[in-house]
Design an enzyme around this catalytic site. Structure first.
Site, PDB file in Angstrom:
ATOM      1  N   CYS A   1      -2.832   1.947   6.637  1.00 48.11           N
ATOM      2  CA  CYS A   1      -2.972   1.286   7.945  1.00 48.11           C
ATOM      3  C   CYS A   1      -3.527   2.252   8.981  1.00 48.11           C
ATOM      4  O   CYS A   1      -4.104   1.838   9.971  1.00 48.11           O
ATOM      5  CB  CYS A   1      -1.625   0.743   8.390  1.00 48.11           C
TER       6      CYS A   1
ATOM      7  N   GLU B   1       4.897  -4.635  12.297  1.00 48.12           N
ATOM      8  CA  GLU B   1       3.915  -3.533  12.314  1.00 48.12           C
ATOM      9  C   GLU B   1       2.732  -3.942  11.458  1.00 48.12           C
ATOM     10  O   GLU B   1       2.902  -4.285  10.284  1.00 48.12           O
ATOM     11  CB  GLU B   1       4.564  -2.244  11.810  1.00 48.12           C
TER      12      GLU B   1
ATOM     13  N   GLU C   1       9.383   2.417  14.447  1.00 54.38           N
ATOM     14  CA  GLU C   1       9.957   2.754  13.145  1.00 54.38           C
ATOM     15  C   GLU C   1      10.052   4.269  13.017  1.00 54.38           C
ATOM     16  O   GLU C   1       9.474   5.010  13.810  1.00 54.38           O
ATOM     17  CB  GLU C   1       9.056   2.224  12.017  1.00 54.38           C
TER      18      GLU C   1
ATOM     19  N   ASN D   1       0.799  -1.234   0.000  1.00 59.90           N
ATOM     20  CA  ASN D   1       0.000   0.000   0.000  1.00 59.90           C
ATOM     21  C   ASN D   1       0.831   1.284   0.000  1.00 59.90           C
ATOM     22  O   ASN D   1       0.339   2.327  -0.427  1.00 59.90           O
ATOM     23  CB  ASN D   1      -1.021  -0.005   1.142  1.00 59.90           C
TER      24      ASN D   1
HETATM   25  P1  NAD Z   1       0.164  -9.117   3.898  1.00 61.21           P
HETATM   26  O1  NAD Z   1       0.350  -9.493   5.328  1.00 61.21           O
HETATM   27  O2  NAD Z   1      -0.712  -9.938   3.062  1.00 61.21           O
HETATM   28  O3  NAD Z   1       1.599  -9.106   3.169  1.00 61.21           O
HETATM   29  C1  NAD Z   1       2.678  -8.366   3.686  1.00 61.21           C
HETATM   30  C2  NAD Z   1       3.971  -8.957   3.171  1.00 61.21           C
HETATM   31  O4  NAD Z   1       4.138 -10.260   3.740  1.00 61.21           O
HETATM   32  C3  NAD Z   1       4.003  -9.152   1.664  1.00 61.21           C
HETATM   33  O5  NAD Z   1       5.286  -8.845   1.181  1.00 61.21           O
HETATM   34  C4  NAD Z   1       3.696 -10.617   1.507  1.00 61.21           C
HETATM   35  O6  NAD Z   1       4.182 -11.183   0.309  1.00 61.21           O
HETATM   36  C5  NAD Z   1       4.425 -11.191   2.710  1.00 61.21           C
HETATM   37  N1  NAD Z   1       3.973 -12.520   3.128  1.00 61.21           N
HETATM   38  C6  NAD Z   1       2.782 -13.094   2.862  1.00 61.21           C
HETATM   39  N2  NAD Z   1       2.750 -14.339   3.440  1.00 61.21           N
HETATM   40  C7  NAD Z   1       3.921 -14.515   4.076  1.00 61.21           C
HETATM   41  C8  NAD Z   1       4.465 -15.562   4.869  1.00 61.21           C
HETATM   42  N3  NAD Z   1       3.777 -16.672   5.118  1.00 61.21           N
HETATM   43  N4  NAD Z   1       5.702 -15.392   5.400  1.00 61.21           N
HETATM   44  C9  NAD Z   1       6.396 -14.252   5.187  1.00 61.21           C
HETATM   45  N5  NAD Z   1       5.935 -13.219   4.438  1.00 61.21           N
HETATM   46  C10 NAD Z   1       4.705 -13.354   3.886  1.00 61.21           C
HETATM   47  O7  NAD Z   1      -0.273  -7.569   3.898  1.00 61.21           O
HETATM   48  P2  NAD Z   1      -0.643  -6.642   2.650  1.00 61.21           P
HETATM   49  O8  NAD Z   1      -1.955  -7.056   2.105  1.00 61.21           O
HETATM   50  O9  NAD Z   1       0.526  -6.559   1.729  1.00 61.21           O
HETATM   51  O10 NAD Z   1      -0.767  -5.211   3.358  1.00 61.21           O
HETATM   52  C11 NAD Z   1      -1.922  -4.782   4.004  1.00 61.21           C
HETATM   53  C12 NAD Z   1      -1.765  -4.911   5.500  1.00 61.21           C
HETATM   54  O11 NAD Z   1      -0.612  -4.208   5.940  1.00 61.21           O
HETATM   55  C13 NAD Z   1      -2.938  -4.255   6.242  1.00 61.21           C
HETATM   56  O12 NAD Z   1      -3.303  -5.063   7.326  1.00 61.21           O
HETATM   57  C14 NAD Z   1      -2.348  -2.941   6.735  1.00 61.21           C
HETATM   58  O13 NAD Z   1      -2.986  -2.397   7.848  1.00 61.21           O
HETATM   59  C15 NAD Z   1      -0.948  -3.357   7.036  1.00 61.21           C
HETATM   60  N6  NAD Z   1      -0.059  -2.191   7.075  1.00 61.21           N
HETATM   61  C16 NAD Z   1       0.464  -1.806   8.270  1.00 61.21           C
HETATM   62  C17 NAD Z   1       1.286  -0.688   8.329  1.00 61.21           C
HETATM   63  C18 NAD Z   1       1.912  -0.237   9.617  1.00 61.21           C
HETATM   64  O14 NAD Z   1       2.884   0.506   9.564  1.00 61.21           O
HETATM   65  N7  NAD Z   1       1.412  -0.651  10.751  1.00 61.21           N
HETATM   66  C19 NAD Z   1       1.567   0.046   7.160  1.00 61.21           C
HETATM   67  C20 NAD Z   1       1.002  -0.383   5.958  1.00 61.21           C
HETATM   68  C21 NAD Z   1       0.196  -1.503   5.919  1.00 61.21           C
END
Ligand code: NAD
Length: 510
Positions: free
Chosen positions: A308, A274, A489, A176
């Site tokens: 997020c 995070e 962070e 995102n």
């Molecule tokens: P996601 O958890 O689906 O994926 C995040 C990353 O993890 C991707 O690179 C993905 O390929 C990887 N991944 C997926 N399965 C994995 C596994 N089994 N082992 C290791 N890595 C794996 O999240 P998303 O859909 O990419 O992003 C949206 C989410 O991120 C929302 O929940 C949002 O709130 C959160 N987010 C949090 C912050 C923050 O700073 N707190 C910032 C942005 C987004």
């Protein structure tokens, strides 16, 4: 298998595409390992289409797995020693140079970001600028990286600490903020002397590949930064399990973060997770209602609600709930939705069909639970919008705290309105979820605002401001299930995760 030997941003024209801006071409990328652009052993590709117009293929990547992740970890391990032995200032110079290069390529990168991820051009330009600013910030911060001198109990003795890098760090990022989040992890990791393997989300990896290219141009030695695009479980899993990865910083969903955290705990590696939020904006009866409507719209519909820190719950004092809800619904109906390159567009599409369908499913569940749809709620398919993943900015009223919509992250432009009888009840409802990332309040009562900032269970508090938007120089992170709450962070605080302290006792009296 080798791809078309292009990698790192060279591109070729394919069929003109639909986005009318300058650089309309498809880009093939490779992994960046050991300073070279290399393919993957699998014959599979990841193909990303423009979410605002799926007729356009924007990017293509090799679909990598554990083999490529291992190669990248080896390359990073080999590069760590000499990189860590440079002074922080020498490393910082490379980051500062990268900042200039990023600024020089701002419009080109923003266009690519927009076409791959879907946010508007203005949002994309802002994000690329943020990345440039982050590199500039950590370039400057390099002058401050050092330890402490402490008084020793004995004369002729010196007691001090050194701040040292961890070694190889793994970074896993979501789609995102495809350039801001990789930047706010890569820049502090590098300036602290670590070498890096990053796995960007497959929905939008282009910015990460471009960051590797920019840093190489700025003089980053080979192997210090490695980018592997591929399956989360395989590439991310290798980063979590491989003993050569000393620490892992993850941003993404709670489901994945929880799993990765457990893998890291097994080998007691340093972890920073995070994750998502269910961010409230409280609107008190004394608030400027027009201001509240404007803040909530920007925080809930901006970035297509895919932040997020987006406002997803508005908790309003009952005496002003009707007025607020009517004005919010009216504004939602005029919020301009369309492809990010069209002038005046305020909201782009969802990043992909899965996210769009997930948003619509949440609307359906809320209505089944007895909530009331007051604006939006449907997919947009008129004219050119039929080619993208667009939906209406959505406002749902009469939401109660126990409903799914009040508890689960939607990650789309869907705002739930909950009415309460008092400030105390608003606070209780706001805290009654298992996450805590960003929380906003709109009021003229400074006392209540201060109490809110003390008692709300969140990592970031905004008073008369939108819940989204962060200062890059300030610490950022969540509480409860939004974060492991281990390290923050951004800002100078980010260096805590990427360094460890060594204590030195020196006796010069003998
Ligand atoms: P996601 O958890 O689906 O994926 C995040 C990353 O993890 C991707 O690179 C993905 O390929 C990887 N991944 C997926 N399965 C994995 C596994 N089994 N082992 C290791 N890595 C794996 O999240 P998303 O859909 O990419 O992003 C949206 C989410 O991120 C929302 O929940 C949002 O709130 C959160 N987010 C949090 C912050 C923050 O700073 N707190 C910032 C942005 C987004």
């Amino acid at each position: 298998m080798k791809l078309l030997a292009i990698g790192g941003g060279n591109s070729r024209i394919r069929g003109g595409g639909k986005c009318p801006l300058g650089n309309v071409s498809m880009k093939d990328y490779l992994n960046y390992i050991g300073g070279e652009w290399v393919g993957a052993t699998s014959a599979q590709f990841i193909e990303n289409r423009n979410p605002a117009d799926t007729r356009e293929v924007v990017t293509r990547y090799p679909s990598s797995g554990a083999t490529e992740a291992k190669q990248a970890i080896e390359a990073a391990a080999g590069a760590h020693r000499s990189w860590s032995q440079l002074t922080p200032v020498a490393r910082g110079r490379i980051l500062s140079k990268a900042s200039f290069i990023l600024e020089g390529r701002k419009s080109e990168l923003a266009e690519l970001l927009m076409r791959e991820e879907g946010k508007t051009l203005a949002e994309s330009l802002g994000e690329v600028q943020r990345a440039a600013d982050i590199f500039r910030f950590y370039g400057g911060l390099s002058y401050t990286i050092g330890g402490q001198t402490l008084p020793h109990d004995l004369p002729g003795n010196l007691l001090y600490t050194l701040r040292q890098s961890l070694g190889v760090v793994g970074l896993i990022t979501p789609w995102n903020f495809p350039i801001a989040i990789p930047s706010w992890k890569i820049a502090p990791a590098l300036v602290a002397g670590n070498s890096v393997v990053i796995k960007p989300a497959s929905q939008a990896p282009a910015m990460c590949c471009e960051l590797a290219r920019v840093l190489a141009e700025a003089g980053l030695p080979k192997g210090v930064l490695n980018v592997v695009v591929g399956n989360g479980r395989e590439v991310g899993g290798e980063l979590a399990r491989n003993p050569k990865v000393a620490g892992l910083s993850f941003t993404g969903s709670h489901a994945v973060g929880h799993q990765v955290y457990q893998q890291l705990a097994l080998r007691m590696a340093r972890a920073q997770m995070e994750m998502g939020g269910k961010n409230p904006t409280i609107v008190l009866a004394d608030a400027d209602i027009d201001l509240a409507v404007s803040l909530v719209c920007r925080a809930g519909f901006g970035l297509t609600g895919q932040a997020c820190t987006a406002t997803s719950r508005v908790i309003v004092e009952r005496s002003v709930a009707d007025e607020f809800t009517q004005k919010l619904a009216a504004r939602a109906k005029t919020w301009k939705v369309g492809p990010g390159w069209q002038p005046g567009v305020e909201m782009g599409p969802a990043v992909n069909e899965q996210e769009l369908l997930g948003n619509l499913q949440h609307v359906k569940w809320a209505l089944e639970d007895g909530a009331k749809l007051v604006a939006g709620g449907s997919r947009l398919t008129e004219g050119e919008l039929a080619h993208g993943y667009f939906m209406e900015p959505t406002v749902i009223a009469d939401v109660r705290p126990e409903m799914r919509l009040a508890r689960e992250e939607v990650f789309g432009p869907v705002i739930a309105v909950l009415a309460v009888d008092s400030f105390e009840e608003a606070l209780q409802v706001a805290n009654n979820v298992d996450v805590g990332l960003s929380a906003s309040i709109v009021t003229r009562d400074i006392k209540k605002a201060m109490i809110y900032s003390e008692l709300i269970e969140a990592g970031v508090v905004k008073i008369n401001q939108i819940s989204t938007g962060l200062a890059l120089q300030a610490p950022f992170g969540g509480v409860k299930n939004s974060s492991t709450d281990t390290f923050r962070e951004q800002g100078a605080a980010a260096l805590d995760f990427y360094t460890r302290t060594k204590t030195v006792y020196l006796d010069y009296s003998c």
